[in-house]
Design an enzyme around this catalytic site. Sequence first.
Site, mmCIF file in Angstrom:
data_model
loop_
_atom_site.group_PDB
_atom_site.id
_atom_site.type_symbol
_atom_site.label_atom_id
_atom_site.label_comp_id
_atom_site.label_asym_id
_atom_site.label_seq_id
_atom_site.Cartn_x
_atom_site.Cartn_y
_atom_site.Cartn_z
ATOM 1 N N GLU A 34 -1.669 -0.495 9.299
ATOM 2 C CA GLU A 34 -1.808 -0.059 7.952
ATOM 3 C C GLU A 34 -0.227 -0.062 7.656
ATOM 4 O OE1 GLU A 34 -4.113 -0.629 5.875
ATOM 5 O OE2 GLU A 34 -5.489 0.656 6.770
ATOM 6 N N THR A 36 1.662 -2.253 7.524
ATOM 7 C CA THR A 36 2.657 -3.079 8.503
ATOM 8 C C THR A 36 2.862 -4.487 7.680
ATOM 9 O OG1 THR A 36 0.566 -3.719 9.692
ATOM 10 C CG2 THR A 36 1.871 -1.979 10.665
ATOM 11 N N ASP A 37 2.024 -4.797 6.785
ATOM 12 C CA ASP A 37 1.994 -6.319 6.090
ATOM 13 C C ASP A 37 3.209 -6.532 5.352
ATOM 14 O OD1 ASP A 37 1.081 -4.972 3.851
ATOM 15 O OD2 ASP A 37 -0.406 -6.446 3.501
ATOM 16 N N SER A 126 -11.936 1.780 -4.617
ATOM 17 C CA SER A 126 -12.345 2.329 -3.121
ATOM 18 C C SER A 126 -11.257 2.054 -2.015
ATOM 19 C CB SER A 126 -13.548 2.311 -2.850
ATOM 20 O OG SER A 126 -13.757 1.063 -2.447
ATOM 21 N N LEU A 128 -11.294 -1.126 -0.892
ATOM 22 C CA LEU A 128 -12.164 -2.022 0.054
ATOM 23 C C LEU A 128 -11.622 -3.448 -0.680
ATOM 24 C CD1 LEU A 128 -15.537 -0.378 0.724
ATOM 25 C CD2 LEU A 128 -13.357 -0.342 2.029
ATOM 26 N N SER A 130 -11.388 -4.563 -3.817
ATOM 27 C CA SER A 130 -12.154 -5.206 -5.027
ATOM 28 C C SER A 130 -11.178 -6.220 -5.586
ATOM 29 C CB SER A 130 -12.927 -4.290 -5.774
ATOM 30 O OG SER A 130 -11.955 -3.484 -6.353
ATOM 31 N N SER A 131 -10.139 -5.852 -6.041
ATOM 32 C CA SER A 131 -9.156 -6.685 -6.630
ATOM 33 C C SER A 131 -8.869 -8.080 -6.071
ATOM 34 C CB SER A 131 -8.053 -6.060 -7.272
ATOM 35 O OG SER A 131 -7.353 -5.140 -6.215
ATOM 36 N N ASP A 176 -4.910 -8.191 2.221
ATOM 37 C CA ASP A 176 -6.148 -8.269 1.581
ATOM 38 C C ASP A 176 -6.518 -9.719 1.233
ATOM 39 O OD1 ASP A 176 -5.558 -5.545 1.893
ATOM 40 O OD2 ASP A 176 -5.068 -5.166 -0.350
ATOM 41 N N TYR A 226 2.704 3.627 -3.645
ATOM 42 C CA TYR A 226 2.886 2.489 -2.801
ATOM 43 C C TYR A 226 4.326 1.733 -2.744
ATOM 44 C CZ TYR A 226 1.287 -2.126 -0.623
ATOM 45 O OH TYR A 226 1.078 -3.309 0.020
HETATM 46 C C1 GLA Z 1 -2.834 -2.276 0.242
HETATM 47 C C2 GLA Z 1 -2.062 -3.535 0.162
HETATM 48 C C3 GLA Z 1 -2.065 -4.130 1.195
HETATM 49 C C4 GLA Z 1 -1.595 -3.432 2.538
HETATM 50 C C5 GLA Z 1 -2.433 -2.143 2.545
HETATM 51 C C6 GLA Z 1 -1.712 -1.028 3.421
HETATM 52 O O1 GLA Z 1 -4.295 -2.648 0.794
HETATM 53 O O2 GLA Z 1 -2.704 -4.533 -0.999
HETATM 54 O O3 GLA Z 1 -1.048 -5.300 1.322
HETATM 55 O O4 GLA Z 1 -0.211 -3.275 2.336
HETATM 56 O O5 GLA Z 1 -2.536 -1.417 1.231
HETATM 57 O O6 GLA Z 1 -1.766 -1.356 4.857
#
Ligand code: GLA
Length: 390
Positions: A34, A36-37, A126, A128, A130-131, A176, A226
């Site tokens: 999490e 890390t991307d 949530s 998960l 959705s966007s 995502d 974020y």
């Molecule tokens: C959101 C972002 C992802 C990622 C996660 C955290 O989902 O859209 O790119 O950074 O948070 O791991």
Amino acid sequence: MMINEVLECFKKLYGGEGDIRSYFSPGRVNLIGEHTDYNGGHVFPCALTIGTYMAARRRDDRKLRFYSMNFKKVGVVESSLDDFSLGEEGNWTAYPKGVMWTFGEKKHPVLSGMDIVVYGNIPNGSGLSSSASLEVLTGVMLKDMFGYDDLTMVDLAKYGQYSENHYNHVNCGIMDQFAVAMGKKDNAIFLDTATLDYTYAPIRLDDAKIVIASSNKKRGLGSSAYNTRRSECETALAEIQKVRNIRSLGELTPAEFEEVKNAIKDPVRVKRAKHAVYENARTIEAVRDLQAGDIAAFGKLMNASHVSLRDDYEVTGKELDTLVEAAWACDGVIGSRMTGAGFGGCTVSIVKNDAVDRFIESVGKKYLETIGYAADFYVVSIGDGAHRLA
Ligand code: GLA
């Protein structure tokens, strides 16, 4: 079948003639890896069987009509291929419109107007995705409708991210959209976000299930911390780069990080960078454990991931901590952590089959007592990435 209802709705709103096509795109849950991307690290998400459905048809003019069965009150939203400004409406259509705008930017223009109906069964906001689901869904539809066979699913994931970054102004990473585009039934995706190299890892949980708990605390990524977390990591990287030649935090092992961390001038940034480096190492190790069939070790790393997100990255909050701590206290739980961006949203837990009912009851009760409103629970299955239905 969900899609039949969407098609019915489409015909009622816009008429049933012509070439009406339908598509599905999943939501995703990240098992570990999490935040890390955007640090060049690894992630380990999987696509879900819940997601977003779309019915669409080309028009002869340049008009766009959108309708979501989830936002009936918003009604049909009209716009045009000649106007991609975000508009007054500020609603869900920003996602499909953003992807259409991106196709234009990327020299794959949307060649005609469209009539569109969508319906999603991912709880909105949530965590998960959705966007991302709606973005990749729009990409799959446009590729198909306009014959852009040169575009791969990875391209569509990148277009979704581009749209999110430059149209919706959320500075998200690639996880995502990649998970939603590239998902594979019963597999998680082990993705190196520095190179986009990936492998599928079968998730065989013979005597356990993946249970998602939604905190029902809404979070808006854009307005949340974020983007701040992301820039803290970028600053920490720049400080480390003064003493070591690396391109991203994901290149450092924990031992290497300990050698160079003094270059970071602020203790908060040290914690943020530490999370990014250690979480990446945990993710690599977790996938190795899973492949060796050691699900208990995998679960322990999920727990450690949560602790790091709570104490070093500080993105959990009372709701997610309550869910996870109640899960840890419950017999038969192999591992539990927050998933997604945090600040609200969901947790993911691996729970022994015979403990699932007890888990939902005891975690649900503790959450209601502590937070004052109920959590929702979903026993989920891992499904395929976005695709055309008919
Ligand atoms: C959101 C972002 C992802 C990622 C996660 C955290 O989902 O859209 O790119 O950074 O948070 O791991």
